[in-house]
Design an enzyme around this catalytic site. Structure first.
Site, PDB file in Angstrom:
ATOM      1  N   GLU A 158       5.965   0.552   2.738  1.00  0.00           N
ATOM      2  CA  GLU A 158       5.786   0.045   4.101  1.00  0.00           C
ATOM      3  C   GLU A 158       7.018  -0.678   4.636  1.00  0.00           C
ATOM      4  OE1 GLU A 158       2.149  -2.201   4.334  1.00  0.00           O
ATOM      5  OE2 GLU A 158       0.921  -0.411   4.094  1.00  0.00           O
ATOM      6  N   CYS A 165      20.866 -11.622   9.870  1.00  0.00           N
ATOM      7  CA  CYS A 165      22.032 -12.227   9.203  1.00  0.00           C
ATOM      8  C   CYS A 165      23.339 -11.747   9.832  1.00  0.00           C
ATOM      9  CB  CYS A 165      22.005 -11.892   7.710  1.00  0.00           C
ATOM     10  SG  CYS A 165      22.511 -10.210   7.349  1.00  0.00           S
ATOM     11  N   CYS A 168      23.943  -8.071   9.531  1.00  0.00           N
ATOM     12  CA  CYS A 168      23.139  -7.271  10.470  1.00  0.00           C
ATOM     13  C   CYS A 168      23.692  -7.393  11.893  1.00  0.00           C
ATOM     14  CB  CYS A 168      21.670  -7.683  10.416  1.00  0.00           C
ATOM     15  SG  CYS A 168      20.869  -7.138   8.890  1.00  0.00           S
ATOM     16  N   GLU A 316      -2.960   5.010   1.126  1.00  0.00           N
ATOM     17  CA  GLU A 316      -3.749   3.824   0.771  1.00  0.00           C
ATOM     18  C   GLU A 316      -4.940   3.719   1.715  1.00  0.00           C
ATOM     19  OE1 GLU A 316      -1.741   0.050   0.839  1.00  0.00           O
ATOM     20  OE2 GLU A 316       0.064   0.856  -0.079  1.00  0.00           O
ATOM     21  N   TRP A 324      -7.441  -9.523   3.711  1.00  0.00           N
ATOM     22  CA  TRP A 324      -6.642 -10.077   4.807  1.00  0.00           C
ATOM     23  C   TRP A 324      -7.299  -9.989   6.165  1.00  0.00           C
ATOM     24  CZ3 TRP A 324      -5.923  -6.061   8.030  1.00  0.00           C
ATOM     25  CH2 TRP A 324      -5.857  -4.782   7.481  1.00  0.00           C
ATOM     26  N   GLU A 364      -3.376 -10.948  -3.959  1.00  0.00           N
ATOM     27  CA  GLU A 364      -4.349  -9.898  -3.645  1.00  0.00           C
ATOM     28  C   GLU A 364      -5.493  -9.813  -4.653  1.00  0.00           C
ATOM     29  OE1 GLU A 364      -1.611  -6.627  -2.827  1.00  0.00           O
ATOM     30  OE2 GLU A 364      -1.958  -6.947  -0.701  1.00  0.00           O
TER      31      GLU A 364
HETATM   32  C1  GLA Z   1      -0.525  -2.670   2.294  1.00  0.00           C
HETATM   33  C2  GLA Z   1       0.389  -2.584   1.074  1.00  0.00           C
HETATM   34  C3  GLA Z   1      -0.317  -2.757  -0.240  1.00  0.00           C
HETATM   35  C4  GLA Z   1      -1.405  -3.797  -0.142  1.00  0.00           C
HETATM   36  C5  GLA Z   1      -2.343  -3.440   0.968  1.00  0.00           C
HETATM   37  C6  GLA Z   1      -3.506  -4.396   1.105  1.00  0.00           C
HETATM   38  O1  GLA Z   1      -0.932  -1.517   2.846  1.00  0.00           O
HETATM   39  O2  GLA Z   1       1.153  -1.415   1.044  1.00  0.00           O
HETATM   40  O3  GLA Z   1       0.642  -3.112  -1.202  1.00  0.00           O
HETATM   41  O4  GLA Z   1      -0.843  -5.037   0.090  1.00  0.00           O
HETATM   42  O5  GLA Z   1      -1.647  -3.474   2.187  1.00  0.00           O
HETATM   43  O6  GLA Z   1      -4.395  -4.001   2.110  1.00  0.00           O
HETATM   44 ZN    ZN Z   2      20.721  -8.801   7.262  1.00  0.00          ZN
END
Ligand code: GLA
Ligand code: ZN
Length: 692
Positions: A158, A165, A168, A316, A324, A364
């Protein structure tokens, strides 16, 4: 005609089912690892994503590499028929690196450098971070790129965020020099910098947006967004380059997740397969409207499929709850299967989870997982997961099938960034994404498959192209839309379109700028309305869409003049009364509709698109009416169609099929003409392919 595409992995050419797996957290518990393998098989899982965030377990000290644990995991997988997406671990890094090389740490918008901590906390420009990443990735690739268990690369995790900085900043200035041909004058004009005396006289004066500095030069903000996105894509390319040579056949993906800051359409271009992480909070939205959430999720599945016009991976999803969301609700019975198969219905060739096993500690530890802290398989969640695995095993013929699509919605990153950055016309909520969803949801309710495209794409494959709030549109892309219509396409635009061009300068000469000739209207004034203000769209008698009655309108309204277009409906009240609110313009062999105000209820969009689909002969997945909250989506190999009928309405439903012969894929029996769907129910039906 066989239209099947190749599977993601020729080693494992089946529906993939699995999860993120972090055995390195459990090295002190050898019995856990043994149990995991047994239970993975029991859950009908065939693939795990390993190595995500595992840097410290692979390089505990600078230059000291420890691969024994990963050797053992991958070898055990290979012995047990389990496969792996191997991750590069760059999403988080060891403390020794931050301590020794502070430049790897991210600097926030306030120009303060972060301490070591959490994850996704690194600079994408830092030469040290790039070097360290390439080194470890290369070693992983050398060792495992040809391992029998490994079926693909899971590059990082992700990608997102931004760093301010000095490295950048310098890189941003170089990027601007290239974009503006080394001409400050060109850049100043593009950003309208004379406004408030913002003219730059040296490149060094240019700084990234900051809360205590510049925030209101829209052209700068937009270019910064583009730069950040491109530097992330460049970093991803750097990671790919560091592993590719060891086995060029091994497919590469990186998991995406609705992160606003990366133009995923561009990121997708450097990947072999697109994957994403979907976390809808079923049963939780304020209005408790799972159908709307289902449409939102479906729209994203469609977008990820459209990026490469081929199957994607659901990398995922949670098997139960997340840790969360503001309230962590469990999936109600049926929802796990329904939402998992929803992804497949829209083109996913996998159902994967975060995570296989709940971590024992840290952030988590309460996030849903296939295996809970109880450590065994006797759970509701496990049974749900195993059931999805069984169903996926019955869908092997669906692997590689495509979705024939005649309707596209334009959804650009630039436009999204620019529209939200603009000050006015409704700072309390322009609701761009919600608007796109309103249009999408109507098509979803009708069971009309949709592609989600960018304004730079080729439109010729589509019968209908819809562009809700296309505020930012370049002259060139405007011309391309015009040509598409002239050549026989149908286009639908809305209020607040054709307002600015590529660098966020307003189009001169009247809105909707480059779409004015296409739409045959001039939008003289556009306003935001208070939530209490209500207007309406009253359909004209005998209008060519054969729509009747009236619909409430709110939030945004535009006073338009007809310049060749014909009115189909008028405003109901205020000083707008009687002025056109829905129009159609004939241009060449095609036509372009314009909706001048935001109609409130979904029903209008359903009526509108049903009428347009009828007129333009746009096919629906099922040739019959669907109850509200139920959709039907299609995949085909050209010889057989797979129809996924999904019930997100929250109640039992009956769907009357369209008279064709259907087989229920799971039971193998002929489907009844009156298909009963339980709450959160789903049916996967097969029929001879219907020609579009
Ligand atoms: C993201 C991350 C995972 C995890 C999930 C939890 O999608 O890629 O590592 O933290 O969220 O929902
Ligand atoms: Zn930077």
């Amino acid at each position: 005609m066989n239209m099947k595409l190749s599977p993601v992995s020729s080693k494992l050419p089946v529906m993939l089912h699995g999860a993120d797996y972090n055995p390195e957290q459990w090295l002190k518990y050898p019995e856990v690892l043994r149990e995991d393998i047994r239970m993975m098989k029991l859950a009908n899982c065939n693939v795990m994503s390993v190595g995500i965030f595992s840097w410290v377990s692979l390089e505990p000290e600078e230059g000291v590499f420890t691969f024994d644990w990963l050797d053992s995991v991958l070898n055990t997988f290979a012995e047990n028929g389990i496969y792996a997406f191997l991750a590069t671990p760059s999403g988080a890094r060891p403390a020794w690196m931050s301590e020794k090389y502070p430049e790897v740490l991210r600097v926030e918008r306030n120009r303060v450098r972060n301490l070591h901590g959490v994850r996704h906390n690194h600079c994408y420009t830092s030469p040290v971070y790039r070097e360290k990443t390439a080194l470890l990735n290369g070693k992983l690739a050398e060792r495992y790129a040809n391992h029998p268990a490994v079926i693909g690369w899971h590059i990082s995790n992700e990608y997102g965020g931004e760093c301010h900085c000095d490295l950048c900043q310098a890189s941003f200035r170089d990027w601007l020099k290239v974009k503006y041909n080394n001409s400050l004058d060109e850049m100043n004009h593009a950003w309208w910098a004379t406004f408030w005396s913002h003219t730059y006289t040296s490149w060094n004066q240019v700084e990234s947006p900051a809360p205590h500095g510049e925030t209101q030069v829209h052209g700068l903000n937009l270019d910064w967004r583009r730069f950040v996105s491109e530097s992330m894509i460049d970093f991803c390319q750097h990671e790919i380059d560091s592993v590719r040579e060891y086995n060029p056949e091994l497919p590469v993906t990186t998991n995406m997740h609705n992160i606003d800051g990366v133009d995923y359409r561009k990121l997708a271009k450097i990947l072999d397969v697109v994957s994403w992480d979907a976390y809808p909070d079923w049963g939780y939205t304020e209005d408790n409207d799972d159908a709307r959430l289902a449409a939102w999720t479906a729209m994203h599945h469609d977008m990820y499929r459209t990026f490469k016009h081929k199957p994607f991976l659901l990398m995922e999803s949670t098997p139960s709850l997340t840790n969360w969301q503001s309230v962590s609700k469990l999936k109600r019975p049926g929802m796990h299967k329904l939402s998992s198969l929803q992804a497949v219905a829209h083109g996913s060739d996998s159902v994967q989870y975060f995570q296989w096993r709940k971590s024992r500690g840290s952030s988590e530890k309460f996030h849903g997982a296939v295996i809970d802290h109880s450590g065994h398989a006797e759970t509701r969640v496990f049974r749900d997961v195993a059931e999805v695995g069984r169903t996926l095993a019955e869908l092997q013929d669906v692997v590689g099938t495509t979705t024939p699509v005649q309707t596209a919605i334009i959804y650009d990153w630039d436009n999204r960034w620019a529209i939200k950055d603009a000050q006015g016309i409704r700072n309390s909520g322009l609701k761009y994404e919600e608007t796109v969803l309103q249009h999408y949801q109507a098509l979803w309710e009708l069971g009309i498959p949709v592609d989600i495209i960018g304004s730079e794409e080729d439109f010729s494959a589509y019968k209908l192209v819809i562009a809700p709030m296309l505020y930012l549109i370049s002259e060139d892309n405007g011309k391309r839309i015009e040509k598409y219509v002239e050549q026989g396409g149908t286009f639908l635009g809305t209020y607040w379109s054709g307002v600015v061009g590529e660098t966020d300068l307003c189009h001169l000469g009247g809105f909707p700028g480059p779409l004015r000739r296409t739409l045959g209207i001039w939008a003289e004034e556009t306003e935001g309305l208070h939530s209490r203000d209500l207007n309406g769209l009253v359909m004209d008698p005998g209008n060519s869409l054969k729509l009747s009655g009236e619909y409430d309108a709110h939030e945004i309204a535009e006073l338009i003049h007809l310049e060749g277009a014909e009115a189909l409906g008028h405003y109901r009240s205020d000083f707008y009364a009687g002025r056109p609110a829905l129009t159609v313009n004939k241009l060449g062999a095609g036509k372009a509709y314009h909706l001048a105000t935001r109609v409130k209820d979904l029903q209008f969009y359903v009526d509108l698109y049903a009428a347009i689909a009828g007129k333009e002969r746009i096919s629906r997945t099922l040739n019959s009416e669907l109850p509200v909250g139920v959709t039907a989506q299609l995949r085909t190999d050209g010889e057989h169609d797979y129809v996924f009928v999904q019930n997100f309405s929250g109640a039992e439903q009956v769907v009357t099929l369209d008279g064709r012969e259907y087989t229920d894929v799971e039971s193998g029996a002929a489907a009844p003409s009156e298909l009963k769907l339980a709450v959160n129910g789903l049916a996967i039906l097969k029929r001879g392919a219907v020609k579009a």
